[in-house]
Design a protein around this motif. Structure first.
Motif: not given
Length: 235
Positions: A23-26, A31-34, A58-65, A81-85
């Motif tokens: 993410g930091t390299q791109l 523009r990058v969203a993690v 950086v986007l947080g507060d993620i759930g199945e909803h 868009v990178l998703v750290d699971l």
């Protein structure tokens, strides 16, 4: 625009480091969203430290909803868009994989990690069937030695090759600089070389890793276009 998910059912495989290094390299060029979908919120914590690039969100507060909606919204105004699971097989992981243009499966050279990586690949295959589309995926070897190829690593590579699993041509080498920038915030370039050793080598490794991922995305896109063109000719 590309959506990249980082998945491995085993915690500690290097998902967060792999996602944040990429993410930091791109973000140095676009523009990058993690999306931090790890319940421990390691990337959200990093983002609170000084030095986060303005081009990286950086986007947080993620759930199945909401994971699908957050991914789709981020994809509208970010090039990547990178998703750290999270380190477990869950609905959130399945949803994110289903949206991904590429799934990166970080893997340390340990037998247990190898078995968990196979589980991640099986999950990708199930999502391919569910969504009726190909989901490109690759294994990324992490925390490898720059000088020594261990017996365990060689064995894992042989197993992956036998299973015809794609392995990214660049590995993330074990370097203190990768741990340091996660702990101190900012980017690798901002690290104090007087306090952290091997920064330049880590930057070189990170750039090669990012370039390999971008090239793989291009290759996959070209393959999809060729496949679509052949399908049209067949009809």
């Amino acid at each position: 625009m590309a959506i990249i998910a980082f998945a491995n059912p085993k915690g500690g495989a290097g998902k967060t480091t792999s996602a944040l290094v990429l993410g930091t390299q791109l973000a140095a060029k676009t523009r990058v969203a993690v999306i931090d979908a790890d319940p421990n919120h390691p990337i959200t914590d990093w983002a609170k430290l000084p030095g986060k690039p303005d081009t990286l969100t950086v986007l947080g507060d993620i759930g199945e909803h909401n994971v699908v909606e957050v991914i789709d919204a981020a994809a509208e105004d970010h090039a990547f868009v990178l998703v750290d699971l999270e380190g477990t097989a869950s609905t959130v992981v399945a949803y994110a994989i289903g949206r991904a243009d590429l799934v990166i499966i970080p893997l340390q050279a340990k037998q247990l990690d190898g078995k968990q990586a196979v589980r991640a690949i099986q999950l990708v295959k199930r999502q391919e069937k569910a969504f009726r589309r190909r989901i490109p995926h690759t294994v990324l070897l992490t925390r490898t030695s720059a000088a020594i190829r261990s017996r365990g690593l060689r064995a894992i590579l042989e197993d992956l090759q036998a299973a015809e699993v794609n392995v990214l041509g660049v590995e993330l080498i074990e370097r203190g600089a990768f741990d340091a920038f996660l702990a101190y915030g900012g980017t690798l370039d901002q690290l104090d070389r007087k306090e952290v050793s091997g920064v330049d080598k880590a930057i070189e490794n990170a750039r090669a890793y990012a370039a390999a991922v971008v090239q793989l995305l291009r290759d996959n896109e070209r393959a999809d276009q060729d496949h679509a063109a052949q399908g049209g000719q067949a009809r």
